[in-house]
Scaffold this motif. Structure first.
Motif, mmCIF file in Angstrom:
data_model
loop_
_atom_site.group_PDB
_atom_site.id
_atom_site.type_symbol
_atom_site.label_atom_id
_atom_site.label_comp_id
_atom_site.label_asym_id
_atom_site.label_seq_id
_atom_site.Cartn_x
_atom_site.Cartn_y
_atom_site.Cartn_z
ATOM 1 N N LEU A 107 0.820 -1.225 0.000
ATOM 2 C CA LEU A 107 0.000 0.000 0.000
ATOM 3 C C LEU A 107 0.852 1.272 0.000
ATOM 4 N N ARG A 108 2.014 1.193 -0.658
ATOM 5 C CA ARG A 108 2.935 2.323 -0.797
ATOM 6 C C ARG A 108 3.631 2.711 0.511
ATOM 7 N N PHE A 109 3.620 1.839 1.505
ATOM 8 C CA PHE A 109 4.379 2.060 2.733
ATOM 9 C C PHE A 109 5.674 1.250 2.643
ATOM 10 N N PRO A 110 6.826 1.893 2.547
ATOM 11 C CA PRO A 110 8.078 1.142 2.422
ATOM 12 C C PRO A 110 8.277 0.112 3.530
ATOM 13 N N ALA A 111 7.884 0.448 4.751
ATOM 14 C CA ALA A 111 8.106 -0.459 5.871
ATOM 15 C C ALA A 111 7.187 -1.677 5.839
ATOM 16 N N LEU A 112 6.216 -1.698 4.930
ATOM 17 C CA LEU A 112 5.321 -2.852 4.809
ATOM 18 C C LEU A 112 5.732 -3.797 3.684
ATOM 19 N N THR A 113 6.795 -3.488 2.965
ATOM 20 C CA THR A 113 7.192 -4.321 1.840
ATOM 21 C C THR A 113 7.857 -5.606 2.306
ATOM 22 N N PHE A 114 7.829 -6.608 1.425
ATOM 23 C CA PHE A 114 8.555 -7.845 1.718
ATOM 24 C C PHE A 114 10.041 -7.554 1.882
ATOM 25 N N ARG A 115 10.569 -6.656 1.055
ATOM 26 C CA ARG A 115 11.996 -6.347 1.152
ATOM 27 C C ARG A 115 12.355 -5.815 2.533
ATOM 28 N N ALA A 116 11.551 -4.897 3.059
ATOM 29 C CA ALA A 116 11.829 -4.353 4.389
ATOM 30 C C ALA A 116 11.794 -5.465 5.430
ATOM 31 N N TRP A 117 10.792 -6.326 5.339
ATOM 32 C CA TRP A 117 10.650 -7.451 6.279
ATOM 33 C C TRP A 117 11.845 -8.393 6.172
ATOM 34 N N TYR A 118 12.289 -8.668 4.954
ATOM 35 C CA TYR A 118 13.388 -9.607 4.729
ATOM 36 C C TYR A 118 14.709 -9.014 5.220
ATOM 37 N N GLU A 119 14.976 -7.774 4.824
ATOM 38 C CA GLU A 119 16.242 -7.161 5.219
ATOM 39 C C GLU A 119 16.331 -6.949 6.722
ATOM 40 N N ALA A 120 15.210 -6.682 7.373
ATOM 41 C CA ALA A 120 15.230 -6.496 8.828
ATOM 42 C C ALA A 120 15.724 -7.741 9.536
ATOM 43 N N GLN A 121 15.523 -8.896 8.926
ATOM 44 C CA GLN A 121 15.912 -10.153 9.574
ATOM 45 C C GLN A 121 17.234 -10.719 9.059
ATOM 46 N N PHE A 122 17.492 -10.535 7.755
ATOM 47 C CA PHE A 122 18.632 -11.218 7.152
ATOM 48 C C PHE A 122 19.685 -10.277 6.575
ATOM 49 N N GLY A 123 19.377 -8.980 6.477
ATOM 50 C CA GLY A 123 20.374 -8.026 6.044
ATOM 51 C C GLY A 123 20.366 -7.754 4.546
ATOM 52 N N ARG A 124 21.017 -6.661 4.165
ATOM 53 C CA ARG A 124 21.053 -6.217 2.778
ATOM 54 C C ARG A 124 21.803 -7.211 1.882
ATOM 55 N N ALA A 125 22.894 -7.772 2.374
ATOM 56 C CA ALA A 125 23.685 -8.671 1.538
ATOM 57 C C ALA A 125 22.868 -9.888 1.114
ATOM 58 N N GLN A 126 22.086 -10.427 2.038
ATOM 59 C CA GLN A 126 21.269 -11.589 1.672
ATOM 60 C C GLN A 126 20.148 -11.193 0.725
ATOM 61 N N TRP A 127 19.604 -9.990 0.896
ATOM 62 C CA TRP A 127 18.600 -9.529 -0.067
ATOM 63 C C TRP A 127 19.196 -9.432 -1.467
ATOM 64 N N ASP A 128 20.383 -8.854 -1.561
ATOM 65 C CA ASP A 128 21.029 -8.728 -2.865
ATOM 66 C C ASP A 128 21.287 -10.097 -3.489
ATOM 67 N N ALA A 129 21.587 -11.084 -2.660
ATOM 68 C CA ALA A 129 21.886 -12.419 -3.159
ATOM 69 C C ALA A 129 20.635 -13.225 -3.488
ATOM 70 N N LEU A 130 19.487 -12.793 -2.977
ATOM 71 C CA LEU A 130 18.239 -13.533 -3.184
ATOM 72 C C LEU A 130 17.811 -13.445 -4.647
ATOM 73 N N ASN A 131 17.464 -14.568 -5.245
ATOM 74 C CA ASN A 131 16.986 -14.575 -6.625
ATOM 75 C C ASN A 131 15.492 -14.317 -6.654
ATOM 76 N N LYS A 132 14.704 -15.280 -6.205
ATOM 77 C CA LYS A 132 13.262 -15.105 -6.086
ATOM 78 C C LYS A 132 12.823 -15.514 -4.687
ATOM 79 N N ILE A 133 11.633 -15.110 -4.321
ATOM 80 C CA ILE A 133 11.151 -15.296 -2.954
ATOM 81 C C ILE A 133 10.647 -16.725 -2.761
ATOM 82 N N PRO A 134 11.204 -17.479 -1.830
ATOM 83 C CA PRO A 134 10.639 -18.794 -1.508
ATOM 84 C C PRO A 134 9.195 -18.642 -1.027
ATOM 85 N N ARG A 135 8.326 -19.513 -1.503
ATOM 86 C CA ARG A 135 6.904 -19.336 -1.204
ATOM 87 C C ARG A 135 6.611 -19.437 0.295
ATOM 88 N N GLU A 136 7.385 -20.258 1.028
ATOM 89 C CA GLU A 136 7.153 -20.353 2.473
ATOM 90 C C GLU A 136 7.500 -19.038 3.168
#
Length: 505
Positions: A107-136
Motif C-alpha cells: 500500500l505504498r508504505f516502504p516499511a510494509l514491503t517484503f523487502r523491508a521485512w526480509y532485510e530487517a531479519q537477514f540483512g542487505r547482503a542476503q537480499w542482494d543475493a536472493l533470486n526469487k522469494i521462496p513461497r514459504e
C-alpha cells in the motif's frame, strides 16, 4: 495498528521495522479516525464490511479500509491461521514467479514491503543475493503483515450462505470447518453492509476438470489444487494434464517423491514461451484497463488467454532433469478406461497406462456452481448476458465473468431483481475482465485494494448522507469566541442613531 508518535527509528530487526512503521503512520495521521456511523440490529453491531478470504487480497483490502477509517470489518477464512491462500497448501513451486522487488500488498508504505521485512531479519547482503522469494517465506511475510496491522481474521470458518435482507443488509451464515476447534462460530449469522469476495484464483467458481475426469474414480485422480499425498505416488506411474506452471510444479513434486514415471500431456503442439502481458505491464495498464470499452477489454484478455502464460524456465527444468519425465505435445485426451486400479489413457500419440492422474487444468468462474452464492447467482449479470464478441473471439471463460461496476460490485441481470447486489464486491480473479489484473496477482494488488476501498468509502458516506448532514448541522465547536475583534462600523452606526444634542436645557 495503533500509530503513536516516536522518535526517528534506528537499529535492525523486526522490532525496529515495526517501530518505523508506527512512526510512518503517525506522520501520515493514519489510520484515519473512524467515521462510519454504527448500525445495530437486535442489539448486534452490523459489520461495515465483511471480507470472505483472509489471504493476500483480503488482508490488503482490510488494511486499506482501516487506513480510510472504516474499522468495523471482519475477515473470514476456512483455513487455519497462517495457511490462508495457496502458498503452503496447493502451491508447489519452490519460489514465487514474481520478481522479488515487487511491492505487492504494501500500500505504498516502504516499511510494509517484503523487502523491508526480509532485510530487517537477514540483512542487505542476503537480499542482494536472493533470486526469487521462496513461497514459504512469502507466507511468513503475510502472517507478519496480518499481525503488525492487527487485522481481524476469523479462521477455521466458512461462509455457508450469503443472503440479502429486506433492509438492504447481507446475512452471512457461518459454519465451523469440520475437525477444527471453532465451535464458537457454528450456526452463527453475522450481518454486513458490504461484502467483499476475496476468494483468490478460485474466484466465484472452482477447479475445472474436463468431462473425462468424471469417468475416473476419485482415488485415482486429483486436481492440482487438491491436497495430494505425493508420498503415496512413490514408484507409481503418474500422468499430469496441462502445460501450465502448475502442471510442471505438480509433475516435479511427484518426481521428487520417487514416482517411477511421470507423463505430461499437453494439448498444444508447441509450448508457449512468451508471457505477453508482462510486455505491457505498467501503471497505464493498471489504471487504464478499467476505462477501456468492452471490445478492447475483451480483445486484450482473449489474446492473453490464447497466447497462454508459459511455465517459468526453472519449473520446466525442475521436471526435465529427471530421466523418468516424459513430455507429450499435441496430446489432448481422447478417452480413458479403468481396469482395476489402472488408468488407460488415450491420446493421438498412443495409449498410456497410469496409476494416478493429476489435472492441472485451471479454474472456472461459474458462480452458480457454488452453494454459498445460491441466493445471488441468478441475479448476477455476466459478460455473456450483454456482450457478443463474435465467433472469432468466442471465449466461454471470459463470457462467464461477472460484469462489474466501477466499485468492483455485481450488477443485476434484471434491473430491480436484487437491488442490494451492488454492495457485494468481487475482488478475485473473476474481476479481471472488468478491471484488469488488480484483484489477485502480486504486482497490482495494492492498486486494486485502494480502488475498492475508496469505492466502498464513497458508498458508505452516500448511504449515510442524512446522518452526516445532521452531524454537520449539529456541530457547534466554536473556533472564534467573539472577543477577537471590534466591528469598526458598529460605533458609527450607534452614533448616528443617537438623538441630536441641542442648547436647550
Amino acid at each position: 495498528m495503533n500509530a503513536t508518535t516516536t522518535s526517528h527509528t534506528t537499529g535492525t530487526g523486526l522490532a525496529a521495522l515495526e517501530a518505523r512503521l508506527r512512526e510512518d503512520l503517525a506522520w501520515l495521521e493514519l489510520p484515519s479516525p473512524a467515521w462510519v456511523p454504527s448500525r445495530f440490529v437486535e442489539g448486534e453491531r452490523v459489520l461495515d464490511v465483511a471480507i470472505i478470504g483472509g489471504g493476500m487480497a483480503g488482508l490488503t483490502v482490510a488494511a486499506e479500509l482501516r487506513m480510510l477509517g472504516i474499522d468495523h470489518i471482519q475477515l473470514f477464512d476456512q483455513a487455519s491461521a497462517g495457511h490462508e491462500g495457496p502458498w503452503v497448501t496447493y502451491a508447489r513451486m519452490h519460489t514465487l514467479r514474481s520478481p522479488k522487488q515487487l511491492t505487492g500488498p504494501a500500500l505504498r508504505f516502504p516499511a510494509l514491503t517484503f523487502r523491508a521485512w526480509y532485510e530487517a531479519q537477514f540483512g542487505r547482503a542476503q537480499w542482494d543475493a536472493l533470486n526469487k522469494i521462496p513461497r514459504e517465506q512469502w507466507m511468513a511475510y503475510l502472517r507478519w503483515y496480518r499481525d503488525v496491522l492487527a487485522l481481524p481474521v476469523v479462521n477455521d470458518t466458512r461462509v455457508a450462505l450469503i443472503e440479502p435482507r429486506a433492509d438492504g443488509l447481507w446475512a452471512l451464515r457461518l459454519q465451523a470447518v469440520a475437525g477444527r476447534e471453532a465451535s464458537a462460530v457454528q450456526a452463527r449469522t453475522v450481518l454486513a453492509r458490504h461484502v467483499v469476495l476475496a476468494t483468490g484464483r478460485e474466484g466465484l467458481g472452482g477447479p475445472y476438470v474436463p468431462p473425462i475426469a468424471d469417468t475416473l474414480p476419485a482415488h485415482l485422480r486429483a486436481h492440482s489444487s487438491d491436497a495430494i499425498d505425493f508420498d503415496a505416488l512413490r514408484a507409481k506411474r503418474v500422468g499430469v494434464v496441462g502445460g501450465s506452471a502448475s502442471a510442471f510444479d505438480n509433475a516435479a513434486v511427484a518426481l521428487e517423491a520417487g514416482a517411477a514415471r511421470v507423463d505430461l500431456f499437453i494439448r498444444r503442439s508447441e509450448m508457449p514461451r512468451i508471457n505477453k502481458l508482462t510486455g505491457i505491464g505498467s501503471p497505464g495498464l493498471v489504471h487504464g484497463f478499467q476505462h477501456l470499452d468492452d471490445e478492447w477489454k475483451w480483445r486484450f484478455l482473449h489474446y492473453s488467454a490464447q497466447s497462454q502464460t508459459p511455465a517459468p524456465r526453472d519449473s520446466v527444468l525442475r521436471v526435465t532433469r529427471h530421466a523418468q519425465a516424459h513430455l507429450h505435445l499435441g496430446s489432448p485426451l481422447l478417452g480413458a478406461t479403468v481396469q482395476g486400479d489402472e488408468i488407460a489413457l488415450d491420446t493421438p500419440k498412443g495409449r498410456y497406462v497410469l496409476d494416478y492422474l493429476i489435472f492441472a487444468t485451471g479454474f472456472h468462474s461459474e458462480i452458480d456452481t457454488r452453494p454459498e452464492f445460491a441466493s445471488i447467482a441468478p441475479h448476477v449479470r455476466r459478460w455473456r448476458d450483454r456482450f457478443d464478441p463474435g465467433p472469432q473471439l468466442a471465449n466461454d471463460e471470459l463470457g462467464s465473468s461477472p460484469d462489474l461496476d466501477t466499485q468492483l460490485a455485481f450488477q443485476e441481470r434484471v434491473p430491480g431483481s436484487c437491488p442490494s447486489l451492488g454492495r457485494i464486491h468481487c475482488f478475485n480473479h473473476a474481476a479481471s475482465l472488468s478491471h484488469g489484473k488488480v484483484a489477485g496477482d502480486i504486482p497490482a494488488i495494492s492498486d486494486g485494494a485502494q480502488r475498492l476501498a475508496r469505492g466502498i468509502a464513497s458508498m458508505l458516506f452516500d448511504a449515510d448522507r442524512e446522518l452526516h448532514y445532521a452531524a454537520l448541522q449539529a456541530f457547534d465547536k466554536a473556533e472564534l469566541f467573539g472577543d477577537e475583534w471590534v466591528d469598526a462600523d458598529a460605533d458609527a452606526a450607534t452614533a448616528t442613531s443617537r438623538p441630536a444634542v441641542t442648547n436647550e436645557s
